[in-house]
Design a protein around this motif. Structure first.
Motif, PDB file in Angstrom:
ATOM      1  N   ILE A 201      18.172 -36.505 -12.064  1.00 57.51           N
ATOM      2  CA  ILE A 201      18.283 -35.086 -11.698  1.00 57.51           C
ATOM      3  C   ILE A 201      19.469 -34.858 -10.768  1.00 57.51           C
ATOM      4  O   ILE A 201      20.250 -33.924 -10.948  1.00 57.51           O
TER       5      ILE A 201
ATOM      6  N   GLY B 260      14.601 -29.480  -9.157  1.00 61.93           N
ATOM      7  CA  GLY B 260      14.161 -30.616  -9.975  1.00 61.93           C
ATOM      8  C   GLY B 260      13.204 -31.523  -9.235  1.00 61.93           C
ATOM      9  O   GLY B 260      12.218 -32.013  -9.792  1.00 61.93           O
TER      10      GLY B 260
ATOM     11  N   VAL C  89      13.827 -31.878 -17.143  1.00 60.39           N
ATOM     12  CA  VAL C  89      14.288 -30.977 -16.093  1.00 60.39           C
ATOM     13  C   VAL C  89      15.819 -30.920 -16.091  1.00 60.39           C
ATOM     14  O   VAL C  89      16.413 -29.844 -15.914  1.00 60.39           O
TER      15      VAL C  89
END
Length: 130
Positions: A58, A79, A125
């Protein structure tokens, strides 16, 4: 010179965010992750590695897709909150499986599953960040 300074600042922010993320994950478990690692608990090592890798995914995508450090930090925070929520939702959806207890006991099957849940969530994500 300005570009070099930006890179140094960005790397420093990335390291701080990654370490902060791992500290928060450590505080979420009812046991001391580092103590379990010192004991050689592979399950905790696998799960902790999954947390580290998922936050890195992320963070890496947010750094790659944003030109502003503030936007990178914002997307990482979003995230990261999703990763934390995923852990608690996973815990709620598996009431007969106390994840932290199984990790403490060294259950590597649970650790691998948790690793995959975190990594899969981080990929999903990250697709939102782009």
């Amino acid at each position: 010179m300005t570009e070099f300074v930006n890179i140094v600042v960005s790397v420093a922010v990335i390291i701080v965010l990654q370490m902060a993320g791992m500290l928060i994950f450590s505080l979420m478990t009812p046991f001391n992750d580092l103590e379990e690692l010192k004991k050689g608990n592979s399950a905790v090592g696998i799960a902790f590695g999954g947390k580290f890798l998922s936050t890195a995914v992320i963070l890496g995508v947010s750094a790659y897709t944003n030109t502003s450090i503030w936007h990178m930090m914002l997307w990482f925070a979003i995230g990261y909150v999703i990763l934390i929520a995923t852990y608690w939702i996973f815990e709620l959806l598996t009431p007969g499986l106390r994840i932290s207890e199984h990790l403490r006991k060294g259950n590597t099957a649970v650790a691998v599953l948790l690793f995959c849940v975190f990594l899969g969530t981080s990929f999903a994500v990250s697709s939102l960040i782009i």
